[in-house]
Structure formats: structure tokens, C-alpha cells
Scaffold this active site. Structure first.
Site, PDB file in Angstrom:
ATOM      1  N   HIS A 229      68.268 -23.146  -1.600  1.00 44.34           N
ATOM      2  CA  HIS A 229      68.608 -22.043  -0.681  1.00 44.34           C
ATOM      3  C   HIS A 229      68.612 -20.666  -1.322  1.00 44.34           C
ATOM      4  CE1 HIS A 229      72.412 -22.809  -2.638  1.00 44.34           C
ATOM      5  NE2 HIS A 229      72.853 -21.664  -2.172  1.00 44.34           N
ATOM      6  N   ASP A 230      69.020 -20.570  -2.591  1.00 43.05           N
ATOM      7  CA  ASP A 230      69.138 -19.250  -3.237  1.00 43.05           C
ATOM      8  C   ASP A 230      68.012 -18.961  -4.218  1.00 43.05           C
ATOM      9  OD1 ASP A 230      71.203 -17.882  -2.070  1.00 43.05           O
ATOM     10  OD2 ASP A 230      72.739 -18.541  -3.509  1.00 43.05           O
ATOM     11  N   LYS A 233      66.879 -15.543  -5.412  1.00 37.18           N
ATOM     12  CA  LYS A 233      67.604 -14.704  -6.366  1.00 37.18           C
ATOM     13  C   LYS A 233      66.771 -14.375  -7.605  1.00 37.18           C
ATOM     14  CE  LYS A 233      72.433 -15.518  -5.074  1.00 37.18           C
ATOM     15  NZ  LYS A 233      73.701 -16.209  -5.437  1.00 37.18           N
ATOM     16  N   HIS A 258      67.458 -11.555  -1.067  1.00 39.79           N
ATOM     17  CA  HIS A 258      67.175 -12.864  -1.693  1.00 39.79           C
ATOM     18  C   HIS A 258      66.757 -13.888  -0.632  1.00 39.79           C
ATOM     19  CE1 HIS A 258      71.350 -14.011  -0.611  1.00 39.79           C
ATOM     20  NE2 HIS A 258      71.009 -15.276  -0.834  1.00 39.79           N
ATOM     21  N   HIS A 284      70.218 -19.072   5.580  1.00 38.89           N
ATOM     22  CA  HIS A 284      71.557 -19.580   5.224  1.00 38.89           C
ATOM     23  C   HIS A 284      72.644 -18.514   5.255  1.00 38.89           C
ATOM     24  CE1 HIS A 284      70.263 -18.237   1.199  1.00 38.89           C
ATOM     25  NE2 HIS A 284      71.542 -18.193   0.884  1.00 38.89           N
ATOM     26  N   HIS A 285      72.278 -17.233   5.398  1.00 36.77           N
ATOM     27  CA  HIS A 285      73.308 -16.198   5.555  1.00 36.77           C
ATOM     28  C   HIS A 285      73.387 -15.650   6.969  1.00 36.77           C
ATOM     29  CE1 HIS A 285      74.739 -16.037   1.465  1.00 36.77           C
ATOM     30  NE2 HIS A 285      73.496 -15.982   1.014  1.00 36.77           N
ATOM     31  N   ASP A 313      77.586 -23.818   1.250  1.00 38.58           N
ATOM     32  CA  ASP A 313      77.404 -22.738   0.267  1.00 38.58           C
ATOM     33  C   ASP A 313      78.662 -21.891   0.139  1.00 38.58           C
ATOM     34  OD1 ASP A 313      76.161 -20.913  -1.485  1.00 38.58           O
ATOM     35  OD2 ASP A 313      75.481 -19.655   0.193  1.00 38.58           O
TER      36      ASP A 313
HETATM   37  P1  C2E Z   1      77.263 -16.301  -3.723  1.00 37.10           P
HETATM   38  O1  C2E Z   1      78.131 -15.802  -4.826  1.00 37.10           O
HETATM   39  O2  C2E Z   1      76.616 -17.627  -3.934  1.00 37.10           O
HETATM   40  O3  C2E Z   1      78.108 -16.330  -2.399  1.00 37.10           O
HETATM   41  C1  C2E Z   1      77.627 -16.963  -1.256  1.00 37.10           C
HETATM   42  C2  C2E Z   1      78.454 -16.603  -0.055  1.00 37.10           C
HETATM   43  O4  C2E Z   1      79.770 -17.122  -0.197  1.00 37.10           O
HETATM   44  C3  C2E Z   1      78.630 -15.118   0.181  1.00 37.10           C
HETATM   45  O5  C2E Z   1      77.523 -14.572   0.851  1.00 37.10           O
HETATM   46  C4  C2E Z   1      79.896 -15.086   1.033  1.00 37.10           C
HETATM   47  O6  C2E Z   1      79.572 -15.443   2.366  1.00 37.10           O
HETATM   48  C5  C2E Z   1      80.686 -16.230   0.458  1.00 37.10           C
HETATM   49  N1  C2E Z   1      81.651 -15.682  -0.526  1.00 37.10           N
HETATM   50  C6  C2E Z   1      81.530 -15.678  -1.870  1.00 37.10           C
HETATM   51  N2  C2E Z   1      82.604 -15.094  -2.435  1.00 37.10           N
HETATM   52  C7  C2E Z   1      83.420 -14.717  -1.445  1.00 37.10           C
HETATM   53  C8  C2E Z   1      84.721 -14.050  -1.392  1.00 37.10           C
HETATM   54  O7  C2E Z   1      85.314 -13.693  -2.400  1.00 37.10           O
HETATM   55  N3  C2E Z   1      85.253 -13.846  -0.144  1.00 37.10           N
HETATM   56  C9  C2E Z   1      84.618 -14.211   0.983  1.00 37.10           C
HETATM   57  N4  C2E Z   1      85.208 -13.976   2.162  1.00 37.10           N
HETATM   58  N5  C2E Z   1      83.396 -14.825   0.973  1.00 37.10           N
HETATM   59  C10 C2E Z   1      82.824 -15.066  -0.221  1.00 37.10           C
HETATM   60  P2  C2E Z   1      77.238 -13.008   0.755  1.00 37.10           P
HETATM   61  O8  C2E Z   1      78.476 -12.216   0.857  1.00 37.10           O
HETATM   62  O9  C2E Z   1      76.147 -12.682   1.729  1.00 37.10           O
HETATM   63  O10 C2E Z   1      76.673 -12.808  -0.691  1.00 37.10           O
HETATM   64  C11 C2E Z   1      75.428 -13.304  -1.089  1.00 37.10           C
HETATM   65  C12 C2E Z   1      75.287 -13.209  -2.569  1.00 37.10           C
HETATM   66  O11 C2E Z   1      75.370 -11.827  -2.957  1.00 37.10           O
HETATM   67  C13 C2E Z   1      76.392 -13.915  -3.337  1.00 37.10           C
HETATM   68  O12 C2E Z   1      76.087 -15.265  -3.480  1.00 37.10           O
HETATM   69  C14 C2E Z   1      76.364 -13.147  -4.644  1.00 37.10           C
HETATM   70  O13 C2E Z   1      75.309 -13.583  -5.473  1.00 37.10           O
HETATM   71  C15 C2E Z   1      76.048 -11.740  -4.209  1.00 37.10           C
HETATM   72  N6  C2E Z   1      77.253 -10.895  -4.018  1.00 37.10           N
HETATM   73  C16 C2E Z   1      77.943 -10.716  -2.893  1.00 37.10           C
HETATM   74  N7  C2E Z   1      78.967  -9.849  -3.074  1.00 37.10           N
HETATM   75  C17 C2E Z   1      78.919  -9.496  -4.378  1.00 37.10           C
HETATM   76  C18 C2E Z   1      79.719  -8.595  -5.211  1.00 37.10           C
HETATM   77  O14 C2E Z   1      80.677  -7.951  -4.771  1.00 37.10           O
HETATM   78  N8  C2E Z   1      79.344  -8.502  -6.514  1.00 37.10           N
HETATM   79  C19 C2E Z   1      78.288  -9.183  -7.028  1.00 37.10           C
HETATM   80  N9  C2E Z   1      77.993  -9.034  -8.309  1.00 37.10           N
HETATM   81  N10 C2E Z   1      77.512 -10.005  -6.279  1.00 37.10           N
HETATM   82  C20 C2E Z   1      77.833 -10.162  -4.969  1.00 37.10           C
HETATM   83 FE    FE Z   2      72.457 -17.006  -0.650  1.00 34.96          FE
END
Ligand code: C2E
Ligand code: FE
Ligand code: SIN
Ligand code: SIN
Length: 386
Positions: A229-230, A233, A258, A284-285, A313
Site C-alpha cells: 500500500h505505501d 513512499k 505517495h 488507502h487514504h 494501516d
Molecule cells: P503512516 O505513518 O504510516 O500513517 C498512516 C496513517 O495512520 C496516517 O495517514 C493517519 O491516518 C494515521 N496516523 C498515524 N499517526 C497518527 C496520529 O498520531 N494520530 C492520528 N489521529 N492518526 C495517525 P496520514 O495522516 O494521511 O499520513 C500518511 C503518511 O504521511 C504517514 O504514514 C506518514 O508517513 C506521513 N506523515 C503524516 N503526518 C506526518 C508528520 O506530522 N510528520 C511526518 N514526518 N510524517 C507524517
Molecule cells: Fe499510506
């Protein structure tokens, strides 16, 4: 037996055939099962299923030879089978050796003497010819028009079973492994435990699909497609992906791409499994209420594979430490998933998630706390909390 009884008898065999062949997903076994069933139904000596290999333009099959199965390949325009594959027409022959198209090589190989042949194209639901079905040497007399009709019907049942089985065979084990390695490379930049995360996604998604009562085939599809799925990236710069803190709105917009990159990588693939992986990567988002990305589609518009992987996820992302957040306990992550039912997530998927939660927890517990250090990713990054 009267004609009537014979037809009824064949109809019963047909229903049985559908049941038997739809259960077998391993292509070699499936071809064996099909051949055995067809021989019985049409009272003939041999049944050969030729599969069209579009990459090499060959028809391949397995034939019994000295108690063993030998793989044979021939150009897709050769022999009676080739004629059927290229014209899409049924051919019914009374004496093979009188025919110019007949290819006696298989007889030479097997020491068999072919006399009567009935050959029909194997067409998939889209009408595309995926192979040829041949029955050889009817026990008594010649193949008639009833036999033709039955073999065509059996062919359409067999074609769908074969296509399903091919889904798994179209990717060799080593190809699949290469793809997963690529997925790990794509993701391991932002997570130490990518391999574990991918394993979790795979197992959780399959469990949820099972909980939803999806057919075994779909459960397997999702098991193999979800870890990709990712993969998009790979297209995201380190400065964004590894940023140890909150992303700016501009960076987040970039991050969202991504899903589009993943679709680009996977969507041109011929394999059905990768086509499914493509749907998962691109959707997936998306959120059930239409507020997700990239297409803002909602509800049933989101492929079910993606609706499932989305829950798996997010649950696992929450349970894992990220460069931008510490890990949550599984109960907190579970509550979050349940709260988002109807908003981010499909309520039916969330219901299934709750149903299989103990199973999910078991898988989670196997790897929780175990950390593998991948060079290049520092502990400090992972410990940063916001
Ligand atoms: P990921 O880290 O694999 O996170 C996948 C999804 O899990 C996120 O999609 C979000 O829906 C949920 N998720 C992860 N951490 C949290 C959290 O602390 N709180 C909540 N409520 N949900 C969470 P999303 O937001 O669309 O992000 C996609 C990807 O973007 C993430 O994959 C990560 O790689 C990156 N990302 C998102 N926000 C940040 C950030 O603030 N800093 C960094 N460095 N990367 C981020
Ligand atoms: Fe993703
Ligand atoms: C052919 O299609 O010409 C070969 C027939 C066979 O299976 O022996
Ligand atoms: C984990 O323990 O699941 C991952 C540890 C880390 O990424 O630092």
C-alpha cells in the site's frame, strides 16, 4: 439411459464440476482436477487444457508421460489447439491424422494414439481467449453437438477457475519477494520495523476480510496485495518522509502524493494481484465520508480492499512509533478506530475489526517491543515525541 436421463445426469455432473474446480487455487492441481472431471463427464480418454502464455506466444500444458507430468509448450499457432486459440472456433475431428493442422508431437511424446478430438476455446468472462480445452478419443463413436455444448460450458467454468489460480501463479515467488523488498526499501526509511509493519498490515487485513465474510479468494488477494500500500513512499524526499516533527501543510500535500506514486508503480502491471495492490495503494487514504485523499471518493466508491487496508494501516501506524509520534497502546488505537466508524472508516469494516480484534491482538503481541535496528535510522529520530 434415455436421452433425457443422460442430459439430467450431465447437468448434475456440471454442477458438481463447478463446485469442485472453484475450490482449487493451485494451477497444476486445478488442471488435474479439471481433466479428471471432464474425462468422466464426456466419457473420453484424455483431456488436455492448454493455457495461452501471452508473453511467449505459446500454448503450454502438462501431459501424463511414463506416470509423470511433463510440461509441454508449443507455438500458439500450431496444431489443432493453435487453430482454436487463434480463431476462437470449436473444432470437432473424427480422425486426427487426416488433418493437416494436427500436431502429432504430443502423441510422439506420450506414445498415445489420438483419433477423435474435440477442442473448444477457453474464454474468460471478458470474452478473451485464455487457452484451449481439448478432449481426445471418445470412448464410443465420435464427439457430437451435445458434447460440444457441454465442453463449451465446462470451458467457461474452467476459465474462471484458471484465471483465479493464475493470479497467484502469474507472480513467481521470487518476483513477489522482489516486490516486497522494494516495498520494504520504500518504507524502511521512515520506520525501523517496516517488515513487521508490513506483516501486520497483511495479517490484520486478511483477518478483517475474513471477519467480513469475504470469500477465501478475496481474503488471499488482500493478504498479498496489502503490504504494497505505501510503496509510493519511494517517491517522497527524505526531508519530508523523515522529518522528526509535524509536517507543514505544503509538506503534507507532497506526502499525500505517495498514493499517486504507488498507483503509477503498480497500475500498469498485468498481474491481477498487482492490479488489486494498485487499488489499495491509490485509495488507502480515502475516507468513508469522502474527506480523505487523493480523490475524495466515499463509501462504496472506495474499493473494499482499500477500505479494509485503511483500518489495518491506521491501527498499526498508531501502535508503532513514528518519527513524528510515539506509539500508542493497542487499546487506545482500537478506541480510535471504533470512534472513526462512519467517518474515516466503513462501519462494516470496523464491525469486522472488532469481531477479530483478539486475533489482531495476538499478532500484535508476537512482535511488540521487539526492535530490529536498520542502519541509517537513528534511535533519536524514533524517540522524538510531539
Ligand atoms: P503512516 O505513518 O504510516 O500513517 C498512516 C496513517 O495512520 C496516517 O495517514 C493517519 O491516518 C494515521 N496516523 C498515524 N499517526 C497518527 C496520529 O498520531 N494520530 C492520528 N489521529 N492518526 C495517525 P496520514 O495522516 O494521511 O499520513 C500518511 C503518511 O504521511 C504517514 O504514514 C506518514 O508517513 C506521513 N506523515 C503524516 N503526518 C506526518 C508528520 O506530522 N510528520 C511526518 N514526518 N510524517 C507524517
Ligand atoms: Fe499510506
Ligand atoms: C493438437 O492440438 O494438434 C495436439 C493434439 C494433442 O493433444 O495430441
Ligand atoms: C517498534 O518497537 O515497533 C519500532 C521501534 C522504532 O521504530 O524505533
Amino acid at each position: 439411459m434415455t436421452k433425457e436421463e443422460e442430459l439430467q445426469n450431465r447437468l448434475n455432473l456440471l454442477v458438481q464440476f463447478g463446485g469442485v474446480v472453484s475450490k482449487e487455487t493451485h494451477i497444476d492441481k486445478l488442471l488435474e482436477v479439471i481433466a479428471a472431471q471432464v474425462k468422466r463427464i464426456l466419457s473420453c480418454d484424455r483431456c488436455t487444457v492448454f493455457i495461452l502464455d501471452r508473453h511467449t506466444n505459446e500454448l503450454w500444458s502438462k501431459v501424463a508421460q511414463d506416470m509423470q507430468h511433463t510440461e509441454i509448450r508449443m507455438p500458439s499457432n500450431k496444431g489443432i489447439a493453435g487453430e482454436v486459440a487463434s480463431t476462437g472456433r470449436t473444432i470437432n475431428i473424427r480422425n486426427a491424422y487426416d488433418e493437416t493442422h494436427f500436431n502429432p508431437e504430443i502423441d510422439h511424446l506420450t506414445g498415445y494414439h489420438t483419433k477423435t478430438i474435440l477442442a473448444v476455446p477457453l474464454n474468460n468472462v471478458g470474452g478473451r481467449t485464455i487457452g484451449v480445452f481439448e478432449v481426445i478419443n471418445k470412448t464410443e463413436g465420435y464427439f457430437d453437438s451435445d458434447d460440444e455444448g457441454i465442453l463449451q460450458l465446462l470451458g467457461s467454468l474452467a476459465a474462471s477457475a484458471i484465471e483465479n489460480a493464475q493470479l497467484y501463479e502469474s507472480l513467481s515467488k521470487s518476483q513477489l519477494e522482489t516486490i516486497y523488498r522494494l516495498a520494504i526499501t520504500a518504507e524502511y526509511r521512515d520506520q525501523q520495523d517496516t517488515a513487521i509493519h508490513l506483516k501486520h498490515i497483511s495479517e490484520y487485513s486478511a483477518l478483517i476480510a475474513q471477519g467480513m465474510g469475504l470469500p477465501e479468494k478475496e481474503v488471499e488477494n488482500i493478504r498479498y496485495a496489502s503490504p504494497l500500500h505505501d510503496i509510493g513512499k519511494v517517491g517522497i524526499a527524505d526531508a519530508i518522509l523523515l522529518k522528526p516533527g509535524k509536517l507543514t501543510p505544503t509538506e503534507y500535500e507532497e506526502m499525500k502524493k505517495h498514493t499517486l506514486y504507488g498507483a503509477k508503480i503498480l497500475c500498469n502491471a498485468e498481474s491481477q494481484l498487482l492490479q488489486i495492490a494498485c487499488k489499495v495503494a491509490s485509495s488507502h487514504h480515502e475516507k468513508f465520508d469522502g474527506t480523505g485523499y487523493p480523490a475524495k471518493i466515499k463509501g462504496e466508491q472506495i474499493p473494499v480492499y482499500a477500505r479494509i487496508v485503511s483500518v489495518a494501516d491506521v491501527f498499526d501506524a498508531l501502535c508503532m512509533p513514528r518519527v513524528y509520534k510515539p506509539k500508542w497502546g493497542p487499546e487506545k488505537a482500537r478506541d480510535y478506530v471504533v470512534e472513526e466508524s462512519g467517518h474515516a472508516f466503513d462501519p462494516l469494516v470496523v464491525d469486522a475489526f472488532k469481531k477479530v480484534y483478539t486475533g489482531i491482538l495476538k499478532i500484535y503481541a508476537i512482535t511488540d517491543g521487539k526492535t530490529t535496528i536498520i542502519p541509517g535510522i537513528t534511535k533519536e529520530l524514533h524517540r522524538t515525541e510531539f
